[in-house]
Design an enzyme around this catalytic site. Structure first.
Site, PDB file in Angstrom:
ATOM      1  N   GLY A  46      83.423  86.441 -39.049  1.00 60.84           N
ATOM      2  CA  GLY A  46      82.443  87.137 -38.794  1.00 60.84           C
ATOM      3  C   GLY A  46      82.493  88.285 -37.789  1.00 60.84           C
ATOM      4  N   CYS A  88      84.945  84.066 -30.386  1.00 62.60           N
ATOM      5  CA  CYS A  88      84.062  85.241 -30.634  1.00 62.60           C
ATOM      6  C   CYS A  88      85.237  86.335 -30.666  1.00 62.60           C
ATOM      7  CB  CYS A  88      82.932  85.401 -29.722  1.00 62.60           C
ATOM      8  SG  CYS A  88      82.072  86.970 -30.184  1.00 62.60           S
ATOM      9  N   LEU A  89      85.135  87.288 -31.543  1.00 63.06           N
ATOM     10  CA  LEU A  89      86.128  88.283 -31.380  1.00 63.06           C
ATOM     11  C   LEU A  89      86.059  89.105 -30.104  1.00 63.06           C
ATOM     12  CD1 LEU A  89      86.260  89.314 -35.303  1.00 63.06           C
ATOM     13  CD2 LEU A  89      88.040  88.171 -33.904  1.00 63.06           C
ATOM     14  N   GLU A 131      76.401  85.037 -35.605  1.00 66.50           N
ATOM     15  CA  GLU A 131      76.180  86.439 -35.975  1.00 66.50           C
ATOM     16  C   GLU A 131      74.791  86.972 -35.723  1.00 66.50           C
ATOM     17  OE1 GLU A 131      78.868  88.111 -35.980  1.00 66.50           O
ATOM     18  OE2 GLU A 131      80.130  86.413 -36.218  1.00 66.50           O
ATOM     19  N   HIS A 134      74.211  87.574 -32.014  1.00 60.73           N
ATOM     20  CA  HIS A 134      74.718  88.759 -31.679  1.00 60.73           C
ATOM     21  C   HIS A 134      73.527  89.985 -31.753  1.00 60.73           C
ATOM     22  CE1 HIS A 134      78.904  88.450 -30.648  1.00 60.73           C
ATOM     23  NE2 HIS A 134      79.087  87.871 -31.636  1.00 60.73           N
TER      24      HIS A 134
HETATM   25 ZN    ZN Z   1      80.901  86.731 -31.783  1.00 55.15          ZN
END
Ligand code: ZN
Length: 153
Positions: A46, A88-89, A131, A134
């Site tokens: 995501g 998380c990216l 997501e 975020h």
């Molecule tokens: Zn994230």
């Protein structure tokens, strides 16, 4: 399409409340296309618009069956509980066990502004919650009940 730079959690954009998407135009489609490409390159499941510096309520997900575009999401139902590993990216190398609902029901719009609902459980439910958070400037760490050390224990 283009790969966009994924911002680190230190960036201000990751801590802001995003505004709703109001224009379902080519600029949005370009953003969604870029986010899909960026997500695939990063090999995540995501990616939310603020992670590429755009403070709008949109994210993309992919669980191996193709990209799902989610705009102006609202989680309308949460059921059960799960605890599993999350990362998380925008927080490279950091993982923790989070507590999330087992199943969620999501109401959102597609890239043309048409409303849809979807239900997800397990990983999908986790990703939808992560997501959507975020878009309100909330990181997964706020849901972590135990951070893992670098060896994943
Ligand atoms: Zn994230």
């Amino acid at each position: 399409m283009a790969i966009r730079n994924i911002l680190n959690e230190r960036e201000d954009a990751l801590h802001r409340v995003c505004r709703p998407v109001t224009n379902f135009d080519e600029r949005l489609w370009q953003l969604l296309d870029d986010m899909a490409e960026t997500l695939h390159k990063a090999d995540g499941c995501g990616l939310a618009a603020p992670q590429v510096g755009i403070l709008r309520r949109a994210f993309v997900m992919d669980f191996g069956d193709g990209i799902i575009e989610v705009i102006n999401p609202e989680i309308v139902e949460r059921k059960g509980k799960q605890e599993d590993v999350e990362g998380c990216l925008s927080c490279p190398g950091e993982f923790g066990i989070t507590r999330r609902p087992r199943r969620v029901k999501l109401k959102a719009q597609n890239r043309h502004g048409e409303e849809f609902t979807m239900e997800g459980e397990d990983l999908v439910a986790r990703c939808i919650c992560h997501e959507t958070d975020h878009l309100d400037g909330i990181l997964f760490k706020e849901h972590v009940i135990r951070m893992l050390d670098p060896e994943g224990k």
